[in-house]
Design a protein around this motif. Sequence first.
Motif, mmCIF file in Angstrom:
data_model
loop_
_atom_site.group_PDB
_atom_site.id
_atom_site.type_symbol
_atom_site.label_atom_id
_atom_site.label_comp_id
_atom_site.label_asym_id
_atom_site.label_seq_id
_atom_site.Cartn_x
_atom_site.Cartn_y
_atom_site.Cartn_z
ATOM 1 N N ALA A 55 11.826 23.771 27.594
ATOM 2 C CA ALA A 55 11.817 22.308 27.580
ATOM 3 C C ALA A 55 10.393 21.770 27.572
ATOM 4 N N VAL A 56 9.508 22.370 28.341
ATOM 5 C CA VAL A 56 8.108 21.948 28.370
ATOM 6 C C VAL A 56 7.470 22.191 27.011
ATOM 7 N N PHE A 57 7.718 23.341 26.411
ATOM 8 C CA PHE A 57 7.152 23.653 25.099
ATOM 9 C C PHE A 57 7.604 22.652 24.055
ATOM 10 N N VAL A 58 8.893 22.333 24.046
ATOM 11 C CA VAL A 58 9.428 21.384 23.069
ATOM 12 C C VAL A 58 8.810 20.010 23.280
ATOM 13 N N SER A 59 8.701 19.568 24.534
ATOM 14 C CA SER A 59 8.147 18.230 24.778
ATOM 15 C C SER A 59 6.679 18.151 24.394
ATOM 16 N N LEU A 60 5.940 19.236 24.532
ATOM 17 C CA LEU A 60 4.529 19.230 24.151
ATOM 18 C C LEU A 60 4.332 19.301 22.647
ATOM 19 N N SER A 61 5.323 19.804 21.938
ATOM 20 C CA SER A 61 5.176 19.948 20.492
ATOM 21 C C SER A 61 5.649 18.721 19.722
ATOM 22 N N ILE A 62 6.239 17.740 20.408
ATOM 23 C CA ILE A 62 6.683 16.517 19.744
ATOM 24 C C ILE A 62 5.476 15.607 19.561
ATOM 25 N N PRO A 63 5.171 15.192 18.343
ATOM 26 C CA PRO A 63 4.002 14.335 18.135
ATOM 27 C C PRO A 63 4.207 12.961 18.750
ATOM 28 N N THR A 64 3.128 12.356 19.231
ATOM 29 C CA THR A 64 3.190 11.020 19.815
ATOM 30 C C THR A 64 2.416 10.053 18.924
ATOM 31 N N GLY A 65 2.702 10.081 17.645
ATOM 32 C CA GLY A 65 1.988 9.182 16.733
ATOM 33 C C GLY A 65 0.632 9.740 16.378
ATOM 34 N N CYS A 66 0.593 10.988 15.972
ATOM 35 C CA CYS A 66 -0.681 11.674 15.764
ATOM 36 C C CYS A 66 -1.546 10.983 14.722
ATOM 37 N N SER A 67 -2.817 11.294 14.762
ATOM 38 C CA SER A 67 -3.777 10.614 13.904
ATOM 39 C C SER A 67 -3.534 10.878 12.424
ATOM 40 N N SER A 68 -2.779 11.911 12.100
ATOM 41 C CA SER A 68 -2.511 12.203 10.698
ATOM 42 C C SER A 68 -1.336 11.386 10.166
ATOM 43 N N TYR A 69 -0.750 10.521 10.990
ATOM 44 C CA TYR A 69 0.374 9.694 10.528
ATOM 45 C C TYR A 69 -0.095 8.800 9.387
ATOM 46 N N ASP A 70 0.714 8.708 8.347
ATOM 47 C CA ASP A 70 0.377 7.913 7.171
ATOM 48 C C ASP A 70 0.875 6.480 7.356
ATOM 49 N N TRP A 71 0.001 5.623 7.882
ATOM 50 C CA TRP A 71 0.364 4.227 8.113
ATOM 51 C C TRP A 71 0.563 3.468 6.806
ATOM 52 N N ASP A 72 0.038 3.979 5.690
ATOM 53 C CA ASP A 72 0.167 3.284 4.405
ATOM 54 C C ASP A 72 1.625 3.027 4.038
ATOM 55 N N LYS A 73 2.509 3.944 4.411
ATOM 56 C CA LYS A 73 3.920 3.747 4.065
ATOM 57 C C LYS A 73 4.571 2.647 4.892
ATOM 58 N N GLU A 74 3.931 2.226 5.979
ATOM 59 C CA GLU A 74 4.450 1.146 6.824
ATOM 60 C C GLU A 74 3.853 -0.216 6.459
ATOM 61 N N VAL A 75 2.718 -0.214 5.727
ATOM 62 C CA VAL A 75 2.056 -1.473 5.347
ATOM 63 C C VAL A 75 3.015 -2.303 4.490
ATOM 64 N N GLY A 76 3.140 -3.574 4.851
ATOM 65 C CA GLY A 76 4.037 -4.468 4.136
ATOM 66 C C GLY A 76 5.492 -4.345 4.540
ATOM 67 N N VAL A 77 5.798 -3.378 5.404
ATOM 68 C CA VAL A 77 7.185 -3.141 5.807
ATOM 69 C C VAL A 77 7.366 -3.374 7.312
ATOM 70 N N LEU A 78 6.527 -2.754 8.112
ATOM 71 C CA LEU A 78 6.650 -2.838 9.569
ATOM 72 C C LEU A 78 6.278 -4.233 10.048
ATOM 73 N N THR A 79 7.124 -4.806 10.883
ATOM 74 C CA THR A 79 6.835 -6.118 11.449
ATOM 75 C C THR A 79 6.276 -5.961 12.859
ATOM 76 N N LEU A 80 5.600 -7.003 13.313
ATOM 77 C CA LEU A 80 5.051 -7.019 14.657
ATOM 78 C C LEU A 80 6.168 -6.837 15.688
ATOM 79 N N ASN A 81 7.272 -7.542 15.499
ATOM 80 C CA ASN A 81 8.393 -7.421 16.441
ATOM 81 C C ASN A 81 8.969 -6.013 16.469
#
Length: 87
Positions: free
Chosen positions: A12-38
Amino acid sequence: MGMKQILVMMAAVFVSLSIPTGCSSYDWDKEVGVLTLNQAILDFGPPDTTADVEEGGKVLKWYVGEFRHERILHFDSKGILISGKKI
């Protein structure tokens, strides 16, 4: 505590540590124009800081993970994502 319980806890500890928490390699470009502030607030919770920008938009910042990386999202005056990054 038995060996089986220890192994389950370790897994369980291994699995929880391996889940990304919004890592720096996330491609925010696919969210531009789509993701709202709310939606960002629903997804990530209340931001740690919020700043108004001259154009009428907002910049929201969250501190993420054990090492307190910064997730920074910039929204336009209509509340639509313009850019995002994690540092």
